[in-house]
Design a protein around this motif. Sequence first.
Motif, PDB file in Angstrom:
ATOM      1  N   PHE A  47      62.400  47.620   2.813  1.00 30.40           N
ATOM      2  CA  PHE A  47      61.443  47.034   3.768  1.00 30.40           C
ATOM      3  C   PHE A  47      61.002  45.835   3.887  1.00 30.40           C
ATOM      4  CE2 PHE A  47      61.069  51.759   2.857  1.00 30.40           C
ATOM      5  CZ  PHE A  47      61.778  52.124   3.975  1.00 30.40           C
ATOM      6  N   GLU A  48      61.613  44.860   2.835  1.00 32.04           N
ATOM      7  CA  GLU A  48      61.174  43.457   2.725  1.00 32.04           C
ATOM      8  C   GLU A  48      62.224  42.683   3.720  1.00 32.04           C
ATOM      9  OE1 GLU A  48      61.368  42.299  -1.283  1.00 32.04           O
ATOM     10  OE2 GLU A  48      60.117  43.987  -1.909  1.00 32.04           O
ATOM     11  N   PHE A  49      61.977  42.878   5.077  1.00 34.79           N
ATOM     12  CA  PHE A  49      62.641  42.459   6.124  1.00 34.79           C
ATOM     13  C   PHE A  49      62.334  41.027   6.497  1.00 34.79           C
ATOM     14  CE2 PHE A  49      62.578  46.916   7.498  1.00 34.79           C
ATOM     15  CZ  PHE A  49      64.033  47.148   7.251  1.00 34.79           C
ATOM     16  N   GLY A  50      63.299  40.056   6.634  1.00 35.23           N
ATOM     17  CA  GLY A  50      63.235  38.819   7.000  1.00 35.23           C
ATOM     18  C   GLY A  50      62.846  37.749   5.808  1.00 35.23           C
ATOM     19  N   ASP A  94      61.024  68.812   6.716  1.00 38.12           N
ATOM     20  CA  ASP A  94      61.820  69.661   5.818  1.00 38.12           C
ATOM     21  C   ASP A  94      61.119  70.019   4.585  1.00 38.12           C
ATOM     22  OD1 ASP A  94      61.883  66.975   4.585  1.00 38.12           O
ATOM     23  OD2 ASP A  94      64.126  66.907   4.472  1.00 38.12           O
ATOM     24  N   ASP A  95      59.766  69.774   4.629  1.00 40.21           N
ATOM     25  CA  ASP A  95      59.110  70.166   3.369  1.00 40.21           C
ATOM     26  C   ASP A  95      59.519  69.648   2.040  1.00 40.21           C
ATOM     27  OD1 ASP A  95      57.690  72.329   5.109  1.00 40.21           O
ATOM     28  OD2 ASP A  95      59.502  73.553   4.676  1.00 40.21           O
ATOM     29  N   SER A  96      59.655  68.303   2.177  1.00 40.20           N
ATOM     30  CA  SER A  96      60.155  67.513   1.045  1.00 40.20           C
ATOM     31  C   SER A  96      58.961  66.827   0.519  1.00 40.20           C
ATOM     32  CB  SER A  96      61.495  66.921   1.198  1.00 40.20           C
ATOM     33  OG  SER A  96      61.285  65.832   2.144  1.00 40.20           O
ATOM     34  N   SER A  97      57.951  66.675   0.949  1.00 40.37           N
ATOM     35  CA  SER A  97      57.037  65.841   0.601  1.00 40.37           C
ATOM     36  C   SER A  97      56.436  65.787  -0.764  1.00 40.37           C
ATOM     37  CB  SER A  97      55.778  65.762   1.655  1.00 40.37           C
ATOM     38  OG  SER A  97      55.002  67.106   1.702  1.00 40.37           O
ATOM     39  N   LYS A  98      56.729  66.800  -1.558  1.00 37.17           N
ATOM     40  CA  LYS A  98      55.956  67.125  -2.891  1.00 37.17           C
ATOM     41  C   LYS A  98      56.623  65.856  -3.735  1.00 37.17           C
ATOM     42  CE  LYS A  98      55.792  72.122  -3.029  1.00 37.17           C
ATOM     43  NZ  LYS A  98      56.414  73.399  -3.874  1.00 37.17           N
ATOM     44  N   VAL A  99      57.671  65.188  -3.539  1.00 37.99           N
ATOM     45  CA  VAL A  99      58.118  64.140  -4.345  1.00 37.99           C
ATOM     46  C   VAL A  99      56.879  62.918  -4.225  1.00 37.99           C
ATOM     47  CG1 VAL A  99      60.486  64.658  -4.295  1.00 37.99           C
ATOM     48  CG2 VAL A  99      59.449  62.888  -2.405  1.00 37.99           C
ATOM     49  N   LEU A 100      56.059  63.018  -3.257  1.00 40.27           N
ATOM     50  CA  LEU A 100      55.193  61.791  -2.770  1.00 40.27           C
ATOM     51  C   LEU A 100      53.810  62.296  -3.521  1.00 40.27           C
ATOM     52  CD1 LEU A 100      56.106  61.282   0.974  1.00 40.27           C
ATOM     53  CD2 LEU A 100      56.755  59.864  -1.107  1.00 40.27           C
ATOM     54  N   ALA A 101      53.569  63.120  -4.120  1.00 38.19           N
ATOM     55  CA  ALA A 101      52.568  63.616  -4.797  1.00 38.19           C
ATOM     56  C   ALA A 101      51.837  62.472  -5.533  1.00 38.19           C
ATOM     57  CB  ALA A 101      52.831  64.825  -5.709  1.00 38.19           C
ATOM     58  N   GLY A 102      50.631  62.192  -5.121  1.00 43.22           N
ATOM     59  CA  GLY A 102      49.915  61.277  -5.940  1.00 43.22           C
ATOM     60  C   GLY A 102      49.872  59.924  -5.252  1.00 43.22           C
ATOM     61  N   VAL A 103      50.692  59.572  -4.479  1.00 38.19           N
ATOM     62  CA  VAL A 103      51.079  58.344  -3.946  1.00 38.19           C
ATOM     63  C   VAL A 103      50.075  57.796  -2.854  1.00 38.19           C
ATOM     64  CG1 VAL A 103      52.537  56.912  -2.178  1.00 38.19           C
ATOM     65  CG2 VAL A 103      53.403  58.646  -3.825  1.00 38.19           C
ATOM     66  N   PRO A 104      49.097  56.907  -3.320  1.00 41.66           N
ATOM     67  CA  PRO A 104      48.037  56.354  -2.494  1.00 41.66           C
ATOM     68  C   PRO A 104      48.505  55.940  -1.070  1.00 41.66           C
ATOM     69  CG  PRO A 104      48.626  54.581  -4.141  1.00 41.66           C
ATOM     70  CD  PRO A 104      49.500  55.919  -4.433  1.00 41.66           C
ATOM     71  N   ASN A 105      47.747  55.978   0.034  1.00 46.54           N
ATOM     72  CA  ASN A 105      47.860  55.373   1.250  1.00 46.54           C
ATOM     73  C   ASN A 105      49.163  56.120   2.037  1.00 46.54           C
ATOM     74  OD1 ASN A 105      46.023  53.221   1.026  1.00 46.54           O
ATOM     75  ND2 ASN A 105      47.337  52.013  -0.004  1.00 46.54           N
ATOM     76  N   LEU A 141      56.836  51.495   1.379  1.00 43.18           N
ATOM     77  CA  LEU A 141      56.425  51.277   2.426  1.00 43.18           C
ATOM     78  C   LEU A 141      54.917  50.399   2.265  1.00 43.18           C
ATOM     79  CD1 LEU A 141      56.980  54.266   4.833  1.00 43.18           C
ATOM     80  CD2 LEU A 141      58.110  51.907   4.982  1.00 43.18           C
ATOM     81  N   LYS A 142      54.841  49.186   2.928  1.00 40.62           N
ATOM     82  CA  LYS A 142      53.289  48.364   2.800  1.00 40.62           C
ATOM     83  C   LYS A 142      52.513  48.943   3.877  1.00 40.62           C
ATOM     84  CE  LYS A 142      55.828  44.610   1.114  1.00 40.62           C
ATOM     85  NZ  LYS A 142      56.159  43.054   1.127  1.00 40.62           N
ATOM     86  N   GLY A 143      51.311  49.242   3.408  1.00 43.80           N
ATOM     87  CA  GLY A 143      50.240  49.533   4.323  1.00 43.80           C
ATOM     88  C   GLY A 143      49.964  51.199   4.383  1.00 43.80           C
ATOM     89  N   LYS A 144      49.477  51.642   5.213  1.00 40.63           N
ATOM     90  CA  LYS A 144      49.006  53.142   5.308  1.00 40.63           C
ATOM     91  C   LYS A 144      50.163  53.802   6.069  1.00 40.63           C
ATOM     92  CE  LYS A 144      44.938  56.220   5.879  1.00 40.63           C
ATOM     93  NZ  LYS A 144      43.694  56.257   6.455  1.00 40.63           N
TER      94      LYS A 144
END
Length: 252
Positions: free
Chosen positions: A222-225, A45-56, A35-38
């Motif tokens: 997410f690169e729509f259009g 479902d407590d699955s956010s560990k896979v996002l560890a270290g991802v900025p924004n 995803l682009k932006g913040k």
Amino acid sequence: MQPIKSASKIDRTKNWRVLIYGKPGVGKTSAIKNLKGKTLVLDLDDSSKVLAGVPNVDIQPFDRTKPSDELVDFMTHIKQLIASYDNLVIDNVSALEKDWFVEQGRNSKSGIRNELQDYSGWTNYFARVITTIFMDAPVNVLVTAWENTREITAETGQNFTQFAPAIRDSVRDGLLGLTDVVGRVVINPATGGRGVVLEGTDSVFAKNRLDARKVVPIEELFEFGGASDEQSSGQPALRSVGDDETTLPKSK
């Protein structure tokens, strides 16, 4: 009534609403990295560990033992919570549905079984929540869900087993009707490449009303259009895999 506006001024890729679904582990939550932006993630479902270290990317934790109270609190403060974000992710509504029914069972007379009114209650409850988010949130909204199958009858009278988001029928159609894009996330077993099917068939529920793409590497979802033809620009070769003849991108 709201003022009339010209269709020529509609930006169909602004504040999009997207739902992706698939088996556990296919990369639904990991797709948030693209995803682009913040981004704010409501972690159902407590699955956010896979996002560890991802900025924004920020995580809003969710107490699964009391989903009703947690959602009321979230909806009460949603405008303030998302004020500084470009994207809101609801991850994952199938888990929310399961936890909500568990909570209602605990509050029942038996302390474990769901009662008849719980099912109509869920329909009304979920409709209010998702409609409020979809209609009022001035950001892009991504919803994720698990996958299951449902039986459908085609116009020809033939019966098919179709992959679809794992949500009760009473709320699924309303949710999908509000959604711009519904995609099934799948893995090419030959290459490990992850792709998203965006065109519906008798065997797969999917739709795309933002552009002409029918299947896309998950990195480009997410690169729509940005594409005028059926496939995304620069997409690697496709190959047919699986019983449903889904075309998937090869891994890059």
